[in-house]
Each structure stands twice: as C-alpha cells, then as structure tokens.
Design a protein around this motif. Sequence first.
Motif, short mmCIF file in Angstrom:
data_model
loop_
_atom_site.label_atom_id
_atom_site.label_comp_id
_atom_site.label_asym_id
_atom_site.label_seq_id
_atom_site.Cartn_x
_atom_site.Cartn_y
_atom_site.Cartn_z
N PHE A 1 81.39 -32.58 57.33
CA PHE A 1 81.77 -33.85 56.17
C PHE A 1 80.68 -34.69 55.82
O PHE A 1 80.79 -34.87 54.69
N LEU B 1 78.56 -33.58 53.08
CA LEU B 1 78.98 -33.66 51.76
C LEU B 1 78.57 -34.90 51.07
O LEU B 1 78.45 -35.04 49.76
N SER C 1 78.32 -39.44 51.88
CA SER C 1 79.02 -40.26 52.80
C SER C 1 79.95 -41.14 51.69
O SER C 1 80.96 -41.40 52.30
N LEU D 1 81.80 -39.95 48.98
CA LEU D 1 82.23 -39.15 48.28
C LEU D 1 83.87 -39.22 48.21
O LEU D 1 84.20 -39.45 48.97
N GLU E 1 80.55 -39.80 43.43
CA GLU E 1 79.86 -40.62 44.30
C GLU E 1 80.15 -42.21 43.98
O GLU E 1 79.80 -42.57 42.83
N THR F 1 89.47 -39.32 49.35
CA THR F 1 88.38 -39.63 49.89
C THR F 1 87.71 -39.07 50.88
O THR F 1 88.49 -38.72 51.83
N GLN F 2 86.54 -39.15 51.17
CA GLN F 2 86.04 -38.33 52.31
C GLN F 2 86.47 -39.06 53.72
O GLN F 2 86.86 -38.24 54.45
N ASN F 3 86.71 -40.26 53.61
CA ASN F 3 86.89 -41.04 54.80
C ASN F 3 88.18 -40.51 55.52
O ASN F 3 88.53 -40.46 56.38
N LEU G 1 88.09 -37.17 56.70
CA LEU G 1 87.34 -37.41 58.04
C LEU G 1 88.64 -37.78 58.99
O LEU G 1 88.50 -37.30 60.06
#
Lengths: 225, 402
Positions: free
Chosen positions: B53, B56, B58, B60, B228, B260-262, B265
């Motif tokens: 991840f 990708l 951070s 993103l 981004e 969201t990437q968070n 994750l």
Amino acid sequence: MIRFSKVSRQFEVGEERVLALREIDMEIHDGEYAAIMGPSGSGKSTMLNILGLLDRADSGQYHLDDQDTTTLSETKRAALRRRQFGFVFQSFHLVPRMTAAQNVELPLNLDGVSPRERRDRVGAALDSMGLADRANHKPSQLSGGQRQRVAIARATIMKPSVLLADEPTGNLDSKSSKEVIQALETLNLAGITLVVITHDPSIGDRANRKIVMQDGKIDQDITLN
Amino acid sequence: MRLSDLFKFSLGALGGARTRTWLMLLAMSIGVSSVLLLTAVGEGTRHYVNNQFMDLGSHLLIVMPGKLETTGGQPPILSATEVDITIDDAIAISRSPSIRRVAPMVLGSAPASWNQRERTVNVIGSTADLYDVRKLTMASGRFLPTGDPTRGAPVAVIGDTLKAELFGNTAALGERIRIDGQKFQIIGVLEDAGGAGVGMDLRDAAVIPVATAQNLFDSPSLFRVMVEADGHSAISRAERAIIDIMRMRHNGEEDVTVITQNAMLATFDNILGSLTLAVGGIAAISLAVAGVLIMNVMLVAVAQRKTEIGLLKAIGSPGRQILQLFLAEASMLALLGALVGLIIGFAGVYGLAKALPDFPIGIPYWAPLAAAGTSLGTSVIFCFLPARRAAKLDPVLALAGH
C-alpha cells in the motif's frame, strides 16, 4: 522415650479385616537397644511404621517424649520424622541417580542446611562408616554392605534420637551383615535408641531387649542386663 | 530447602530419566518454535501488504464509479443508476485546493505487436500526473507529456517486461508499435516497478494518453481516478471535496465511492493482525497438547518414583516440599523446552528470511514471551495433578512401591 498405650491398627485386605496391632502397651527408653521379632504377619513392621510416624494408629495413644503424636498434623509429623528418627530399610532405598555423598546429603539438603556445613557433615558421616573413598560412587557401583552403610550414614546425618531398622541385614551376606550390625551397635553405644526388626535369631540375640510378637500382640518382652 | 538445591534436585531427576526428558523437551520446543514461526509469517504478511500500500503513495485517494457503501434499513426499491466518471469530472476534481494531482485511469487489455512479435498486455490510459501519483521512475525516455487530457497523441510508455518481450536487447525508444491495430510511438520505458501496486502490474503494460485510450476502447468512462491529496492533513478535506464536486456535477446524486488509502490500510492491518493472533493461537494449541503430554509423563514418573517419594517422606520431607519438587521439575522442563524452541524458532525464521529476501518476515516482540509463558503455564498447570498425587502418597505404601 517412646510410650504406646493401647495402640491398635487394622487393615482391610479385600473383604477381610486384619488386626495388625491389638491394643499394644509398650515403652522404649532413650538409648535402649531393642529387637522386634516374630513371624511375618505378626505386626512387627506395622509397629515400626507407627513408631517412626510413617503410619497412624487407629486407636490408642503414642507419646514421644511426653508429646502425644496421634493428634499431630501431617506436616508436624514430617518435621518430627526429620529431627527424631532415622530409617534403615531392608532394600536400602538409596536414590540410584545420586552418588553416595549426595544420598547422605539429601536430608540436610531438604532441610536447607548451608552447603559448607553439609560438606563437612557428609564427609564425617561417610568417614565414620569407612566409606570416605566411596563418596562419589553411585549405589550401583557399591556392594550391598556398602550400600547399607551409606543408608545408615543418611539415617544418622540429622542426628536423630531414634534409629529404626527394618530387616537391615535381610539382603546381605553374613560378613556384610556383621559389619552393618556393628555399625548400628556403635551408634547405639554413642547414645542413640536402636530398634531393629529381624527374623534372624542371631541378630535378635545381640540386643539387650527382645520383643517377640505374635498375631498383633507382644508375646514376650525380655530385657537382659 | 534452598532454591539452588531445588534446581539441582530437579535437574538431577530430569537427567535420571533421559528418554522421558528428551521427549518432553521435543514436544515443548516444537510448540514454542511453531508459535514463533507462524506468528513471524503472519507479521511478515502484514508488513508485506503494508508495504504494497505504501508503494501506492501515501496521500492517495481512489475514486470509483458507483456507490459501494452498504447502509442499514430497507433495501433500495430502485437501484441507483450507475453514472460514469468522465475526464471532465477528473478535471473538475483537480481544481480543489486540497488536491495536488489527479490521474484519471482507463484500463483495458489489447494485443501489442512489433516486428511480428505480439503480446496481449494491459493498456492503461492516463495522464502525466500518474508518474508522480504512482511514484514511477523511468529506465529511459520520458513519461506521457503534460497538456490537455482530452486530447491524446499516439504515444506510449511501456513497462520493462513488455520492453524485454517485444524488443529483447534492441533499443525501443522511438520505435512504433501497434496496439489493437493503431500505431504508437514509444517515448519511454519504465524502470522495474517491483511488485508495486495492488492489482495493477505496470511491468507488463503500455501506458498511453487517457483520451487515446478512450478512443481505443471506445468508452467515455474512467475505470477510476487516482487522487493525491495536498499533504497528509488534507486527506479528509480532499475526500469531502471529491464527494461534493461529484454530487454537484451528477445532479445531487452521490454515485461515487472514495477510498482513502488509510482506510484500506487500517482494514487490512486489522484483518492481518487478527490473522497473526489466530495462527499464533493455533500454534499455542500444540503447547497445550505438550502440556497434556507432560501431565501424562509426570503421572508415569510419579508411579515410577514411588519408593523415592516414600523415602523423601521417611526422611521428613513434608507434602508441600514434594509438590514443590515436582513443580520445579516441570518448570525446568518447560523453560529448557522453551529455550530450545526459541533457538529453533529464531533459526527457522532466519532461514526463511534468507530464502525469501523480498518477504519482510519478522518475529513480533510479544511472540517469544507469549510462547515461553504459555509453555511454563501449561507445564505447571498440567503438572499440578501428578505433583499433588505424589505429595499425598501414603509413606508406607510408597516405600513398598504400591
């Protein structure tokens, strides 16, 4: 001073009830040398087990130095065994994985005696039994007589007042038997009370006092002077 | 009894029954080492996914057409019609101040050929911003040109695998390849992107301008938009802005999903974290099995050492002390077993790490403690019954071996 008053002990063997001791009255004084004799099943081993606080009477009283032992907790009886009695068994009961010195040391070890004092006392005890050069031998490397003398050293290492020997020469030849009996008698001369169970008359005749048992009762009680 | 003498006595007893001791050490160490190995693999997987991840980028966010969120209550009677995301939508999103870059993406697969060699590859339509959004690097040439995303030139950037398959050692820059029959000039070759990107392998792909790709696949809709945010703190503002902009442009309908990437994750981290605990727990069962074995063997030991116990009683050892002796023996066994297990476990993980250098395997800090603790705990608990049996033996019967 040991005093039995009307001590009885019975066992249940299958359906049957066996009276091993029937209302025994008896006294053994400090420093005495007594042999308990009699045929097998006469109750002599039961007597010795109760004497040494390994077993309890079903009824009657057992006074040890004016203390009634029949009401004591198991922990207190263990403490009395540790301080007052030394046991010598027919089959030696040495721990096979330990050396002669470690076997003798075991009671001190369990009692928490310091290593330095232990070493001195074990050395002296083995020396007095003529086993100084056998200290690091395992029981399997010792002769029967030597093993029994290791057991005697162990039985006396805590300086007990009473030494109880259950057929101490039962597994030994005559030469070893003589050595072992002499070792026990030497201890008796030094003041320890010695009680020996035996069916061998030649051993029994050496004692000052001979208690002959039959069917859970004392048949004869002869004291020589 | 002194503590050091207690240890010596227990060690002596363990040494006196070698086979028994070795068997129990084996059982304990297998349990402990499997806890270490399995939790290490679990943690490794978690790190691996985390790293994927991170590749990708951070800050993103990913915008996908359709509303994927489930809500409670009654099922919708009319399913919302899925509205496409267009390039104009992407341009509108890029105007938000909390957004730094926007890379619209079209995805398809098509045959690419050069000099009689042909290969079916992923074709990705995007813009120059994809380069920074996905943190790409060039092996040679340059990436897609900047400019109006609604116009596309016939140019392509290819991944290193595709380059090697079509051109071998020949230089590819400036050559023309055919993708689905249309000619494209190669303007750049990507550096090996590693395993970068979940679900999108850029190594065996051709990247072309987004408008060109839309023509090629004859579809005006975007597969997704990679966004981004303008820094880590802007992520939630960016998410809000995207939803607002899209609702405004789509007649008040909230018909896109923003991931969201968070959030992704965190979800994966949770799943994989519990997975590690689960496999660790399964391994701990083997420790419990070892505990039962210890109980069994200790019961046999008590039976075998009856005369010794009788002797201890005769020389005045109280029951409590005999209990202590046997529990000490079990604890020593557990600690030795744990030690051997830790050595095997660490060695095994070291070996795995050597064999799989790309896999970030590592023993979590709590695993050795938990494994050693469990082995000690099970040993003492399971040894309690045999030890108490020993302590309660009748001295006369024990001496006679009954």
